[in-house]
Design a protein around this motif. Structure first.
Motif, short mmCIF file in Angstrom:
data_model
loop_
_atom_site.label_atom_id
_atom_site.label_comp_id
_atom_site.label_asym_id
_atom_site.label_seq_id
_atom_site.Cartn_x
_atom_site.Cartn_y
_atom_site.Cartn_z
N ASP A 144 0.82 -1.20 0.00
CA ASP A 144 0.00 0.00 0.00
C ASP A 144 0.86 1.26 0.00
O ASP A 144 0.54 2.25 -0.65
CB ASP A 144 -0.93 0.01 1.22
N ALA A 147 2.27 1.93 -3.33
CA ALA A 147 1.27 2.31 -4.32
C ALA A 147 1.02 3.81 -4.36
O ALA A 147 0.37 4.30 -5.27
CB ALA A 147 -0.05 1.58 -4.04
N LEU A 148 1.52 4.56 -3.37
CA LEU A 148 1.33 6.01 -3.38
C LEU A 148 2.09 6.64 -4.53
O LEU A 148 3.27 6.37 -4.73
CB LEU A 148 1.80 6.62 -2.06
N ARG A 185 -7.96 9.11 -1.56
CA ARG A 185 -7.34 7.97 -2.23
C ARG A 185 -6.14 7.44 -1.45
O ARG A 185 -6.00 6.24 -1.26
CB ARG A 185 -6.91 8.40 -3.64
N LYS A 188 -7.19 5.66 1.74
CA LYS A 188 -7.72 4.33 1.45
C LYS A 188 -6.58 3.35 1.21
O LYS A 188 -6.60 2.21 1.71
CB LYS A 188 -8.64 4.39 0.24
N LYS A 189 -5.56 3.78 0.46
CA LYS A 189 -4.43 2.90 0.18
C LYS A 189 -3.68 2.50 1.45
O LYS A 189 -3.18 1.38 1.57
CB LYS A 189 -3.45 3.60 -0.79
#
Length: 213
Positions: A144, A147-148, A185, A188-189
């Motif tokens: 996660d 993924a940013l 967003r 959430k990640k």
């Protein structure tokens, strides 16, 4: 002797590094406080060694290391930072750093690091080597976090520093609505549910500190 580029958001730190390096015969070919001018300089100057801080105001040294990889810039980078967190050592090495040195290190250790990295070797200060060896598997970056996007990471730091959507939007030339979308967003990640959780996460990860101005 080596051609060196400095990236640190504190001018007094860059000045001190320049004095130590030039006294030892190295050439400081450039410096920057922010990743944007640094990227332009590095593509043009191609220094032998880059000294990089992890905390660059509203930006992150990790973000810059990732950008080096995306652009195919084959740079020998020494991370020079206050952070002694094992996961930060592991993440810097994963993103291609050749060295990791704490800012409390002696000038002689800095010069050893520059010499080693310029010669194509890896250099970890004794403390950093110990941290890297002791980092548990859980200290590896989570999917996660990876993924940013760079923009999400930038907004994460600004939110954690207490800036409002309007202030962030003005600084980044985005509408407050766009900032809110990025914030939702990234939360959430990371599995975060409110701003307090964002601040706690950023402190735990060493992105901000309790005594930060």
């Amino acid at each position: 002797m080596s051609r060196i580029y400095l990236i640190d958001d504190h001018a007094i730190m860059r000045d001190g590094l320049r004095l130590v390096l030039e006294a030892a015969g190295h050439e400081v070919v450039g410096e920057a406080a922010d990743p944007t001018p640094a990227l332009a300089d590095l593509a043009r100057l191609r220094p032998d060694v880059v000294l990089l801080d992890l905390r660059l105001g509203q930006r992150s040294g990790f973000e810059l290391l990732a950008e080096f990889q995306r652009r195919g810039l084959k740079l020998r980078v020494i991370v020079l930072t206050m952070s002694d967190q094992p996961r930060h050592v592991a993440e810097a090495l994963r993103l291609g750093a050749c060295g990791y040195l704490l800012k409390g290190s002696a000038g002689s250790e800095l010069l050893q690091a520059v010499e080693a990295v310029a010669a194509g070797r890896r250099f970890l200060s004794p403390q950093a080597a110990e941290f890297a060896a002791s980092a548990p598997a859980s200290a590896e970056p989570h999917a996660d976090e990876d993924a940013l996007s760079p923009r999400e990471h930038q907004i994460l730091l600004m939110v954690a520093q207490g800036q409002t959507s309007n202030a962030i939007g003005e600084a980044l030339h985005l509408s407050p609505k766009s900032v809110d979308t990025y914030r939702s967003r990234l939360m959430k990640k990371l599995g975060l549910h409110d701003i307090a959780a964002v601040v706690k996460w950023a402190i735990r990860e060493g992105l901000i500190s309790l005594d930060e101005d």
